[in-house]
Design a protein around this motif. Structure first.
Motif, mmCIF file in Angstrom:
data_model
loop_
_atom_site.group_PDB
_atom_site.id
_atom_site.type_symbol
_atom_site.label_atom_id
_atom_site.label_comp_id
_atom_site.label_asym_id
_atom_site.label_seq_id
_atom_site.Cartn_x
_atom_site.Cartn_y
_atom_site.Cartn_z
ATOM 1 N N SER A 72 0.604 -1.294 -0.059
ATOM 2 C CA SER A 72 0.100 0.163 0.035
ATOM 3 C C SER A 72 0.910 1.264 0.028
ATOM 4 N N PHE A 73 2.074 1.150 0.470
ATOM 5 C CA PHE A 73 2.941 2.578 0.384
ATOM 6 C C PHE A 73 2.994 3.067 -0.906
ATOM 7 N N PHE A 74 3.054 2.291 -2.005
ATOM 8 C CA PHE A 74 3.301 2.623 -3.163
ATOM 9 C C PHE A 74 1.900 3.340 -3.746
ATOM 10 N N LEU A 75 0.746 3.024 -3.214
ATOM 11 C CA LEU A 75 -0.200 3.540 -3.780
ATOM 12 C C LEU A 75 -0.611 4.754 -2.739
ATOM 13 N N ILE A 76 -0.133 4.836 -1.482
ATOM 14 C CA ILE A 76 -0.296 5.957 -0.776
ATOM 15 C C ILE A 76 0.535 7.195 -1.169
ATOM 16 N N LYS A 77 1.749 6.706 -1.670
ATOM 17 C CA LYS A 77 2.475 7.818 -2.215
ATOM 18 C C LYS A 77 2.089 8.586 -3.477
ATOM 19 N N SER A 78 1.369 7.665 -4.129
ATOM 20 C CA SER A 78 0.789 8.194 -5.725
ATOM 21 C C SER A 78 -0.620 8.917 -5.314
ATOM 22 N N ILE A 99 2.342 1.682 -11.040
ATOM 23 C CA ILE A 99 2.224 1.090 -9.786
ATOM 24 C C ILE A 99 1.261 -0.124 -9.493
ATOM 25 N N LEU A 100 -0.022 0.234 -10.194
ATOM 26 C CA LEU A 100 -1.030 -0.906 -10.163
ATOM 27 C C LEU A 100 -0.656 -2.109 -10.950
ATOM 28 N N PHE A 101 0.051 -1.890 -12.190
ATOM 29 C CA PHE A 101 0.325 -3.214 -12.993
ATOM 30 C C PHE A 101 1.724 -3.767 -12.282
ATOM 31 N N MET A 134 -4.074 -3.973 1.742
ATOM 32 C CA MET A 134 -3.390 -3.007 0.925
ATOM 33 C C MET A 134 -4.375 -2.018 0.628
ATOM 34 N N ILE A 135 -5.663 -2.245 0.461
ATOM 35 C CA ILE A 135 -6.822 -1.335 0.372
ATOM 36 C C ILE A 135 -7.078 -0.530 1.338
ATOM 37 N N LEU A 136 -7.273 -1.253 2.669
ATOM 38 C CA LEU A 136 -7.555 -0.811 3.981
ATOM 39 C C LEU A 136 -6.537 0.329 4.262
ATOM 40 N N SER A 137 -5.468 -0.193 4.291
ATOM 41 C CA SER A 137 -4.306 0.704 4.796
ATOM 42 C C SER A 137 -4.040 2.163 3.826
ATOM 43 N N TRP A 138 -4.348 1.921 2.514
ATOM 44 C CA TRP A 138 -4.446 2.922 1.453
ATOM 45 C C TRP A 138 -5.505 3.975 1.722
ATOM 46 N N ARG A 139 -6.628 3.405 1.781
ATOM 47 C CA ARG A 139 -7.934 4.284 2.038
ATOM 48 C C ARG A 139 -7.721 4.868 3.440
#
Length: 159
Positions: A72-78, A99-101, A134-139
């Motif tokens: 999730s860190f990658f998604l959080i940064k983006s 990042i997603l791919f 991943m989704i929970l921590s990102w959100r």
């Protein structure tokens, strides 16, 4: 082998869908509801653990959720927000697609590797937990960023 290919195609389809949803969401103001609903809807998938083939040990739960949080860190940064007018918008990141791919490829490789030693049901359960973590921590991180900007906006409007 069929299930491996089918689940890979399904994961790729979900990744492409996420990209389009994210791009569409950037055109409308963000809200707490829009941030929190996806993990809430996804949580219903935990019903799979009622069935014995999908049940995993506590150690596997911790492992899968931990990997999800790291991913999730990658998604959080983006994920960034900006104030436009009197609303908060999610800024579409050019790196989000990559990042997603990239995460999809890593998940497929892990699935291929773990699928040799762990049953299909357990692998499915672990990858659900990985995605949920991943989704929970990102959100949660998105909610924090959103609330921070919302406070700025409210302070600005109060003056």
């Amino acid at each position: 082998m069929f299930w491996l290919i089918a689940s890979t195609i399904a994961a790729a389809f979900m990744a492409v869908t996420m990209i389009f949803v994210r791009l569409k969401a950037a055109k409308k103001p963000a809200s707490v509801k829009k941030i929190l609903l996806p993990p809430l809807f996804m949580s219903t998938g935990a019903l799979m653990f009622v069935f014995p083939p999908f049940q995993v040990s506590l150690l596997q739960v911790i492992e899968a959720m931990s990997v999800g949080v790291v991913f999730s860190f990658f998604l959080i940064k983006s994920s960034k927000f900006e104030i436009r007018g009197n609303a908060i918008y999610l800024i579409p990141s050019k790196s989000f697609i990559f990042i997603l791919f990239g995460l999809l490829v890593v998940r497929i490789v892990l699935k291929l590797y773990l699928g040799k030693t762990i049953s299909l049901g357990e692998t499915s359960g672990m990858f659900f937990l990985l995605a949920f973590g991943m989704i929970l921590s990102w959100r949660i991180a998105m909610l924090y960023k959103f609330k921070k900007l919302e406070n700025q906006l409210n302070t600005k409007n109060a003056l």
